[in-house]
Design a protein around this motif. Structure first.
Motif, PDB file in Angstrom:
ATOM      1  N   ASP A 151       0.853  -1.190   0.000  1.00 52.37           N
ATOM      2  CA  ASP A 151       0.000   0.000   0.000  1.00 52.37           C
ATOM      3  C   ASP A 151       0.895   1.249   0.000  1.00 52.37           C
ATOM      4  OD1 ASP A 151      -1.720   2.113   0.540  1.00 52.37           O
ATOM      5  OD2 ASP A 151      -2.937   0.962   1.958  1.00 52.37           O
ATOM      6  N   PRO A 152       0.803   2.113  -1.013  1.00 49.12           N
ATOM      7  CA  PRO A 152       1.685   3.286  -1.083  1.00 49.12           C
ATOM      8  C   PRO A 152       1.441   4.320   0.018  1.00 49.12           C
ATOM      9  CG  PRO A 152      -0.013   3.426  -2.764  1.00 49.12           C
ATOM     10  CD  PRO A 152      -0.124   2.060  -2.158  1.00 49.12           C
ATOM     11  N   SER A 153       0.309   4.221   0.700  1.00 46.19           N
ATOM     12  CA  SER A 153       0.004   5.201   1.743  1.00 46.19           C
ATOM     13  C   SER A 153       0.474   4.750   3.128  1.00 46.19           C
ATOM     14  CB  SER A 153      -1.501   5.476   1.793  1.00 46.19           C
ATOM     15  OG  SER A 153      -2.210   4.312   2.189  1.00 46.19           O
ATOM     16  N   GLN A 154       0.923   3.495   3.237  1.00 47.72           N
ATOM     17  CA  GLN A 154       1.311   2.959   4.538  1.00 47.72           C
ATOM     18  C   GLN A 154       2.772   3.267   4.866  1.00 47.72           C
ATOM     19  OE1 GLN A 154      -0.828   1.417   6.809  1.00 47.72           O
ATOM     20  NE2 GLN A 154      -2.289   2.241   5.318  1.00 47.72           N
ATOM     21  N   ARG A 155       3.000   3.631   6.115  1.00 46.36           N
ATOM     22  CA  ARG A 155       4.362   3.935   6.564  1.00 46.36           C
ATOM     23  C   ARG A 155       5.130   2.674   6.928  1.00 46.36           C
ATOM     24  NH1 ARG A 155       5.746   7.454  12.024  1.00 46.36           N
ATOM     25  NH2 ARG A 155       8.018   7.164  11.993  1.00 46.36           N
ATOM     26  N   PHE A 156       4.411   1.636   7.379  1.00 45.01           N
ATOM     27  CA  PHE A 156       5.063   0.393   7.791  1.00 45.01           C
ATOM     28  C   PHE A 156       4.594  -0.769   6.920  1.00 45.01           C
ATOM     29  CE2 PHE A 156       4.950   3.061  11.591  1.00 45.01           C
ATOM     30  CZ  PHE A 156       6.275   3.010  12.004  1.00 45.01           C
ATOM     31  N   VAL A 157       5.546  -1.610   6.542  1.00 42.80           N
ATOM     32  CA  VAL A 157       5.234  -2.843   5.813  1.00 42.80           C
ATOM     33  C   VAL A 157       5.964  -3.982   6.513  1.00 42.80           C
ATOM     34  CG1 VAL A 157       4.884  -1.688   3.606  1.00 42.80           C
ATOM     35  CG2 VAL A 157       7.160  -2.518   4.207  1.00 42.80           C
ATOM     36  N   THR A 158       5.472  -5.189   6.318  1.00 42.02           N
ATOM     37  CA  THR A 158       6.074  -6.353   6.973  1.00 42.02           C
ATOM     38  C   THR A 158       6.559  -7.349   5.927  1.00 42.02           C
ATOM     39  OG1 THR A 158       4.610  -6.106   8.888  1.00 42.02           O
ATOM     40  CG2 THR A 158       5.680  -8.240   8.594  1.00 42.02           C
ATOM     41  N   TRP A 159       7.767  -7.842   6.148  1.00 46.50           N
ATOM     42  CA  TRP A 159       8.304  -8.906   5.289  1.00 46.50           C
ATOM     43  C   TRP A 159       8.311 -10.187   6.108  1.00 46.50           C
ATOM     44  CZ3 TRP A 159      13.570 -11.225   4.822  1.00 46.50           C
ATOM     45  CH2 TRP A 159      13.665 -12.057   3.695  1.00 46.50           C
ATOM     46  N   GLU A 160       7.558 -11.177   5.621  1.00 49.43           N
ATOM     47  CA  GLU A 160       7.425 -12.436   6.359  1.00 49.43           C
ATOM     48  C   GLU A 160       8.569 -13.403   6.098  1.00 49.43           C
ATOM     49  OE1 GLU A 160       5.098 -11.062   4.544  1.00 49.43           O
ATOM     50  OE2 GLU A 160       3.532 -10.490   5.976  1.00 49.43           O
ATOM     51  N   GLY A 161       9.446 -13.062   5.154  1.00 51.58           N
ATOM     52  CA  GLY A 161      10.590 -13.935   4.892  1.00 51.58           C
ATOM     53  C   GLY A 161      10.405 -14.837   3.692  1.00 51.58           C
ATOM     54  N   GLN A 162       9.484 -14.472   2.808  1.00 50.30           N
ATOM     55  CA  GLN A 162       9.272 -15.284   1.612  1.00 50.30           C
ATOM     56  C   GLN A 162      10.002 -14.694   0.411  1.00 50.30           C
ATOM     57  OE1 GLN A 162       5.006 -15.666   1.128  1.00 50.30           O
ATOM     58  NE2 GLN A 162       5.015 -17.625   2.220  1.00 50.30           N
ATOM     59  N   GLN A 163      10.431 -15.584  -0.487  1.00 53.54           N
ATOM     60  CA  GLN A 163      11.061 -15.170  -1.728  1.00 53.54           C
ATOM     61  C   GLN A 163      10.001 -15.090  -2.830  1.00 53.54           C
ATOM     62  OE1 GLN A 163      15.377 -16.737  -1.929  1.00 53.54           O
ATOM     63  NE2 GLN A 163      14.210 -18.494  -1.160  1.00 53.54           N
ATOM     64  N   SER A 164      10.404 -14.598  -3.994  1.00 54.66           N
ATOM     65  CA  SER A 164       9.447 -14.407  -5.091  1.00 54.66           C
ATOM     66  C   SER A 164       8.809 -15.714  -5.538  1.00 54.66           C
ATOM     67  CB  SER A 164      10.151 -13.736  -6.280  1.00 54.66           C
ATOM     68  OG  SER A 164      10.546 -12.420  -5.936  1.00 54.66           O
ATOM     69  N   ASP A 165       9.522 -16.845  -5.382  1.00 57.25           N
ATOM     70  CA  ASP A 165       8.962 -18.131  -5.808  1.00 57.25           C
ATOM     71  C   ASP A 165       8.107 -18.773  -4.729  1.00 57.25           C
ATOM     72  OD1 ASP A 165      10.849 -18.876  -3.963  1.00 57.25           O
ATOM     73  OD2 ASP A 165      12.112 -20.019  -5.352  1.00 57.25           O
ATOM     74  N   GLY A 166       7.899 -18.066  -3.612  1.00 55.52           N
ATOM     75  CA  GLY A 166       7.040 -18.581  -2.553  1.00 55.52           C
ATOM     76  C   GLY A 166       7.766 -19.384  -1.499  1.00 55.52           C
ATOM     77  N   THR A 167       9.042 -19.664  -1.698  1.00 53.39           N
ATOM     78  CA  THR A 167       9.794 -20.428  -0.702  1.00 53.39           C
ATOM     79  C   THR A 167      10.305 -19.503   0.404  1.00 53.39           C
ATOM     80  OG1 THR A 167      11.864 -20.157  -1.940  1.00 53.39           O
ATOM     81  CG2 THR A 167      10.509 -22.102  -2.437  1.00 53.39           C
ATOM     82  N   ASP A 168      10.654 -20.117   1.530  1.00 57.09           N
ATOM     83  CA  ASP A 168      11.175 -19.337   2.652  1.00 57.09           C
ATOM     84  C   ASP A 168      12.613 -18.904   2.378  1.00 57.09           C
ATOM     85  OD1 ASP A 168       8.803 -19.656   4.029  1.00 57.09           O
ATOM     86  OD2 ASP A 168       9.490 -21.454   5.099  1.00 57.09           O
ATOM     87  N   ALA A 169      12.901 -17.666   2.706  1.00 56.27           N
ATOM     88  CA  ALA A 169      14.259 -17.148   2.531  1.00 56.27           C
ATOM     89  C   ALA A 169      15.160 -17.702   3.631  1.00 56.27           C
ATOM     90  CB  ALA A 169      14.251 -15.624   2.586  1.00 56.27           C
ATOM     91  N   PRO A 170      16.406 -18.018   3.310  1.00 61.15           N
ATOM     92  CA  PRO A 170      17.326 -18.513   4.340  1.00 61.15           C
ATOM     93  C   PRO A 170      17.685 -17.399   5.331  1.00 61.15           C
ATOM     94  CG  PRO A 170      18.508 -18.117   2.297  1.00 61.15           C
ATOM     95  CD  PRO A 170      17.057 -17.926   1.986  1.00 61.15           C
ATOM     96  N   ASP A 171      18.127 -17.812   6.502  1.00 58.11           N
ATOM     97  CA  ASP A 171      18.575 -16.818   7.481  1.00 58.11           C
ATOM     98  C   ASP A 171      19.758 -16.038   6.909  1.00 58.11           C
ATOM     99  OD1 ASP A 171      16.678 -17.948   9.046  1.00 58.11           O
ATOM    100  OD2 ASP A 171      18.053 -18.823  10.526  1.00 58.11           O
ATOM    101  N   GLY A 172      19.834 -14.768   7.271  1.00 59.32           N
ATOM    102  CA  GLY A 172      20.930 -13.936   6.771  1.00 59.32           C
ATOM    103  C   GLY A 172      20.564 -12.468   6.839  1.00 59.32           C
ATOM    104  N   ASP A 173      21.413 -11.635   6.239  1.00 56.15           N
ATOM    105  CA  ASP A 173      21.195 -10.189   6.235  1.00 56.15           C
ATOM    106  C   ASP A 173      20.491  -9.766   4.952  1.00 56.15           C
ATOM    107  OD1 ASP A 173      22.450  -9.958   8.683  1.00 56.15           O
ATOM    108  OD2 ASP A 173      24.420  -9.557   7.815  1.00 56.15           O
ATOM    109  N   TYR A 174      19.500  -8.882   5.105  1.00 54.40           N
ATOM    110  CA  TYR A 174      18.718  -8.405   3.965  1.00 54.40           C
ATOM    111  C   TYR A 174      18.550  -6.885   4.055  1.00 54.40           C
ATOM    112  CZ  TYR A 174      17.558 -13.321   3.201  1.00 54.40           C
ATOM    113  OH  TYR A 174      17.637 -14.681   2.970  1.00 54.40           O
ATOM    114  N   THR A 175      18.460  -6.266   2.890  1.00 54.15           N
ATOM    115  CA  THR A 175      18.172  -4.831   2.821  1.00 54.15           C
ATOM    116  C   THR A 175      16.850  -4.633   2.092  1.00 54.15           C
ATOM    117  OG1 THR A 175      19.445  -4.610   0.767  1.00 54.15           O
ATOM    118  CG2 THR A 175      20.598  -4.143   2.833  1.00 54.15           C
TER     119      THR A 175
END
Length: 239
Positions: free
Chosen positions: A158-182
């Motif tokens: 939503d372009p009007s929202q100040r906060f967004v949440t990333w649940e840890g999923q990648q574009s293919d729907g799989t879970d992202a491995p632990d690590g550093d992300y920007t």
């Protein structure tokens, strides 16, 4: 009434009068002294020595000036000089104490978490990301990159929202491995990219220091964070 005539001063009287004016117009020891008075004192002291020498050379040998007067005159200037130096020392001490108090206050930030535009360590727990909405935007996407700079997910938000949440999923729907992300949020208007804002996340503080007048926080990954750019603070996660 008859007024006594006045005559111009000559020789010893002229030197004595000039010296007397210098002594009485010079600052005294209990006068408030500013930092710029040091230069004035130096100039006055040179004048004082010149007049004192002239007074000694031109004094009446039959009625010489008492040595105690010379001592008193020198003491006046010495007292003023000591006052100026004392003030300078006190200013240095005050500055050092103020700096120490700043460091003590900043030490309370160590071990806490602050929100800043930086990478975040993902361990399977959803991450809350703060961004800066762009008023003209009619669409926005969250862009997630791993520590190699590779995009792992792009999804609409939503372009009007100040906060967004990333649940840890990648574009293919799989879970992202632990690590550093920007994170960044790209804002669009009528299909055109108009702004890309960095995502701000919570990072742990391991060090604080002063860089001149600027307080610097150092994150666990070594990122240096100016205190003025921190948007939130919270207790650190338990070990």
């Amino acid at each position: 009434m008859i007024t006594a005539p006045t005559f111009p001063l000559k020789g010893p009287e002229k030197a004595n009068a000039a010296l007397d004016r210098t002594i009485h117009t010079a600052p005294v020891a209990d006068t408030e002294v500013s930092a710029t008075d040091a230069a004035v004192l130096s100039s006055d002291f040179e004048t004082f020595l010149t007049l004192l020498t002239a007074q000694m050379r031109n004094q009446d040998p039959l009625n010489p000036t008492e040595s105690t007067e010379f001592v008193a005159q020198l003491a006046n200037f010495s007292a003023v000089e000591q006052q100026i130096r004392s003030n300078e020392v006190l200013e240095d001490i005050l500055g050092a104490l103020s700096g120490g108090q700043d460091i003590v206050a900043l030490a309370e930030w160590i071990g806490r978490e602050v929100r800043f535009a930086s990478s975040a360590s993902f361990d399977g727990t959803p991450l809350e990301i703060e961004t800066t909405p762009v008023p003209l935007a009619d669409a926005a996407v969250l862009v997630v990159r791993n520590d190699q700079g590779e995009i792992v997910q792009v999804r609409a938000v939503d372009p009007s929202q100040r906060f967004v949440t990333w649940e840890g999923q990648q574009s293919d729907g799989t879970d992202a491995p632990d690590g550093d992300y920007t994170f960044s949020v790209e804002y669009h208007a009528e299909g055109e990219l108009i702004s890309s804002e960095p995502g701000r996340v919570f990072v742990s503080v391991r060090e604080v220091r002063m860089d001149g007048d600027t307080a610097i926080l150092v994150a666990a990954d070594g990122t240096e964070i100016p205190l003025s750019e921190v948007t939130a603070i919270r207790e650190g996660a338990p070990d």
